[in-house]
Design a protein around this motif. Structure first.
Motif, mmCIF file in Angstrom:
data_model
loop_
_atom_site.group_PDB
_atom_site.id
_atom_site.type_symbol
_atom_site.label_atom_id
_atom_site.label_comp_id
_atom_site.label_asym_id
_atom_site.label_seq_id
_atom_site.Cartn_x
_atom_site.Cartn_y
_atom_site.Cartn_z
ATOM 1 N N VAL A 22 0.869 -1.170 0.000
ATOM 2 C CA VAL A 22 0.000 0.000 0.000
ATOM 3 C C VAL A 22 0.906 1.220 0.000
ATOM 4 O O VAL A 22 1.639 1.456 0.963
ATOM 5 C CB VAL A 22 -0.930 0.008 1.225
ATOM 6 N N MET A 23 0.894 1.980 -1.096
ATOM 7 C CA MET A 23 1.854 3.061 -1.277
ATOM 8 C C MET A 23 1.170 4.417 -1.440
ATOM 9 O O MET A 23 -0.023 4.511 -1.718
ATOM 10 C CB MET A 23 2.744 2.799 -2.493
ATOM 11 N N GLY A 24 1.980 5.461 -1.276
ATOM 12 C CA GLY A 24 1.511 6.823 -1.420
ATOM 13 C C GLY A 24 2.248 7.732 -0.454
ATOM 14 O O GLY A 24 2.959 7.260 0.439
ATOM 15 N N VAL A 25 2.098 9.029 -0.611
ATOM 16 C CA VAL A 25 2.763 9.977 0.276
ATOM 17 C C VAL A 25 2.091 9.936 1.648
ATOM 18 O O VAL A 25 1.053 9.293 1.841
ATOM 19 C CB VAL A 25 2.727 11.412 -0.295
ATOM 20 N N SER A 26 2.674 10.633 2.599
ATOM 21 C CA SER A 26 2.127 10.666 3.943
ATOM 22 C C SER A 26 0.733 11.296 3.945
ATOM 23 O O SER A 26 0.471 12.258 3.212
ATOM 24 C CB SER A 26 3.059 11.472 4.857
ATOM 25 N N GLY A 27 -0.157 10.747 4.756
ATOM 26 C CA GLY A 27 -1.494 11.304 4.877
ATOM 27 C C GLY A 27 -2.526 10.701 3.955
ATOM 28 O O GLY A 27 -3.688 11.111 3.969
ATOM 29 N N GLY A 149 -4.159 11.392 -4.053
ATOM 30 C CA GLY A 149 -5.029 12.447 -3.549
ATOM 31 C C GLY A 149 -4.487 13.840 -3.790
ATOM 32 O O GLY A 149 -3.309 14.026 -4.113
ATOM 33 N N LYS A 150 -5.361 14.828 -3.603
ATOM 34 C CA LYS A 150 -4.992 16.229 -3.806
ATOM 35 C C LYS A 150 -4.202 16.755 -2.611
ATOM 36 O O LYS A 150 -4.419 16.348 -1.461
ATOM 37 C CB LYS A 150 -6.260 17.059 -3.990
ATOM 38 N N LYS A 151 -3.308 17.688 -2.896
ATOM 39 C CA LYS A 151 -2.423 18.221 -1.864
ATOM 40 C C LYS A 151 -3.199 18.827 -0.703
ATOM 41 O O LYS A 151 -2.861 18.609 0.465
ATOM 42 C CB LYS A 151 -1.485 19.265 -2.470
ATOM 43 N N GLU A 152 -4.264 19.590 -0.991
ATOM 44 C CA GLU A 152 -4.990 20.253 0.084
ATOM 45 C C GLU A 152 -5.658 19.250 1.027
ATOM 46 O O GLU A 152 -5.748 19.477 2.238
ATOM 47 C CB GLU A 152 -6.037 21.222 -0.483
ATOM 48 N N VAL A 153 -6.109 18.121 0.475
ATOM 49 C CA VAL A 153 -6.712 17.081 1.311
ATOM 50 C C VAL A 153 -5.642 16.437 2.186
ATOM 51 O O VAL A 153 -5.860 16.177 3.382
ATOM 52 C CB VAL A 153 -7.411 16.013 0.445
ATOM 53 N N LEU A 154 -4.483 16.190 1.620
ATOM 54 C CA LEU A 154 -3.383 15.587 2.369
ATOM 55 C C LEU A 154 -2.906 16.504 3.498
ATOM 56 O O LEU A 154 -2.656 16.050 4.612
ATOM 57 C CB LEU A 154 -2.222 15.279 1.427
ATOM 58 N N LEU A 155 -2.787 17.799 3.209
ATOM 59 C CA LEU A 155 -2.341 18.753 4.227
ATOM 60 C C LEU A 155 -3.313 18.783 5.406
ATOM 61 O O LEU A 155 -2.896 18.840 6.569
ATOM 62 C CB LEU A 155 -2.207 20.147 3.616
ATOM 63 N N ASP A 156 -4.587 18.759 5.110
ATOM 64 C CA ASP A 156 -5.594 18.780 6.167
ATOM 65 C C ASP A 156 -5.477 17.535 7.039
ATOM 66 O O ASP A 156 -5.539 17.615 8.273
ATOM 67 C CB ASP A 156 -6.993 18.861 5.549
ATOM 68 N N ARG A 157 -5.283 16.388 6.402
ATOM 69 C CA ARG A 157 -5.156 15.143 7.161
ATOM 70 C C ARG A 157 -3.910 15.148 8.036
ATOM 71 O O ARG A 157 -3.946 14.749 9.195
ATOM 72 C CB ARG A 157 -5.097 13.952 6.204
ATOM 73 N N ARG A 160 -3.951 17.066 11.281
ATOM 74 C CA ARG A 160 -4.732 16.456 12.357
ATOM 75 C C ARG A 160 -3.976 15.345 13.086
ATOM 76 O O ARG A 160 -4.425 14.878 14.130
ATOM 77 C CB ARG A 160 -6.034 15.882 11.791
ATOM 78 N N ARG A 161 -2.867 14.904 12.509
ATOM 79 C CA ARG A 161 -2.139 13.795 13.115
ATOM 80 C C ARG A 161 -1.274 14.289 14.268
ATOM 81 O O ARG A 161 -0.669 15.348 14.205
ATOM 82 C CB ARG A 161 -1.255 13.104 12.070
ATOM 83 N N MET A 166 6.618 12.250 10.803
ATOM 84 C CA MET A 166 6.502 12.903 9.509
ATOM 85 C C MET A 166 5.699 14.187 9.655
ATOM 86 O O MET A 166 4.533 14.162 10.007
ATOM 87 C CB MET A 166 5.818 11.983 8.494
ATOM 88 N N LYS A 167 6.347 15.327 9.433
ATOM 89 C CA LYS A 167 5.717 16.616 9.617
ATOM 90 C C LYS A 167 5.023 17.073 8.327
ATOM 91 O O LYS A 167 5.444 16.738 7.225
ATOM 92 C CB LYS A 167 6.747 17.667 10.043
ATOM 93 N N ALA A 168 3.974 17.896 8.511
ATOM 94 C CA ALA A 168 3.192 18.356 7.366
ATOM 95 C C ALA A 168 4.040 19.141 6.376
ATOM 96 O O ALA A 168 3.804 19.086 5.166
ATOM 97 C CB ALA A 168 2.015 19.202 7.854
ATOM 98 N N ASN A 169 5.059 19.847 6.882
ATOM 99 C CA ASN A 169 5.870 20.656 5.965
ATOM 100 C C ASN A 169 6.796 19.817 5.093
ATOM 101 O O ASN A 169 7.470 20.348 4.204
ATOM 102 C CB ASN A 169 6.677 21.707 6.739
ATOM 103 N N MET A 170 6.825 18.505 5.320
ATOM 104 C CA MET A 170 7.635 17.636 4.473
ATOM 105 C C MET A 170 6.831 17.077 3.300
ATOM 106 O O MET A 170 7.379 16.385 2.446
ATOM 107 C CB MET A 170 8.213 16.478 5.298
ATOM 108 N N LEU A 171 5.539 17.394 3.255
ATOM 109 C CA LEU A 171 4.708 16.870 2.179
ATOM 110 C C LEU A 171 5.185 17.352 0.818
ATOM 111 O O LEU A 171 5.186 16.583 -0.150
ATOM 112 C CB LEU A 171 3.247 17.278 2.392
#
Length: 212
Positions: A22-27, A149-157, A160-161, A166-171
């Motif tokens: 199961v792959m993908g960027v963080s979030g 997924g879209k960047k804005e959805v990933l940032l929101d997720r 919340r963590r 893994m920090k949001a600014n590393m997305l």
């Protein structure tokens, strides 16, 4: 029509063992999907991030992106461990008929995915991989389920963590590194905006169409 996904999967592929990554960027929800797949297909689940050496985790915790040299031994270690797990499953007379492992791993680059398929060896050896040979891709077929997924959805997720290294600014770094796997062999593309139930149905359908 057979409604049991485990039986459908086994019948479709002559009970071959299988590595599902199961792959993908963080979030993107890799852990949620992987744990659900593990339960439905009755396969062991490995969180790939938990196999990172401490040096990698320290870098990520400090907001420092990993280099290829950091990732290569980790990727080979995942592949080697999974193949050994499947070998142990086959030796166990009381084990289920269908063998395999579910793994979560960002697998951002094409050549990372080739390492996980067993097609490339690391050029950077560590204590864990110094005496290991990368298993042949024929030993264990590999399927990637790509959560997109879209960047804005990933940032929101990610915002919340809590208590995750893994920090949001590393997305941004991850998205820049990501080489879209669509079009590669044995890749099932899923939307992160679909429910887990919808994703599971899409994985089931995708597996039934693959020739492994």
């Amino acid at each position: 029509m057979n409604s049991n996904p485990t039986e459908s999967r086994a019948n479709a592929h002559q009970k071959k063992p299988l590595l599902i990554i199961v792959m993908g960027v963080s979030g993107t929800g890799k852990t949620t999907l992987a744990t659900s797949l593990s339960k439905i297909y009755r396969l062991p689940y490995i969180e790939g991030d938990e196999m990172h050496p401490k040096a990698n985790i320290d870098k990520m915790s400090a907001g420092i992106p990993l280099t290829d040299a950091d990732r290569e031994p980790w990727l080979e270690l995942i592949r080697t461990k999974v193949v050994k797990m499947v070998e142990e499953q086959r030796k166990d007379k009381h084990e289920k008929e269908f063998h395999g492992v579910i793994v979560t791993c960002s697998a951002l680059k094409s050549y990372y995915r080739d390492m996980l398929r067993g097609r490339r060896k690391t050029t950077v050896k560590t204590e864990e991989t110094a005496n290991e040979e990368a298993p042949s891709p024929d030993t264990l077929p590999t399927v990637f389920t790509y959560l997109k997924g879209k960047k804005e959805v990933l940032l929101d997720r990610m915002a919340r963590r809590q208590n995750h290294y893994m920090k949001a600014n590393m997305l941004d770094s991850q998205l820049e590194t990501l080489e879209d796997p669509e079009g590669e062999e044995n890749v099932i593309v899923l939307s992160i905006e679909d429910s887990t139930e919808q994703q599971l149905e899409q994985v089931k359908e995708g597996l039934s169409k693959l020739e492994l």
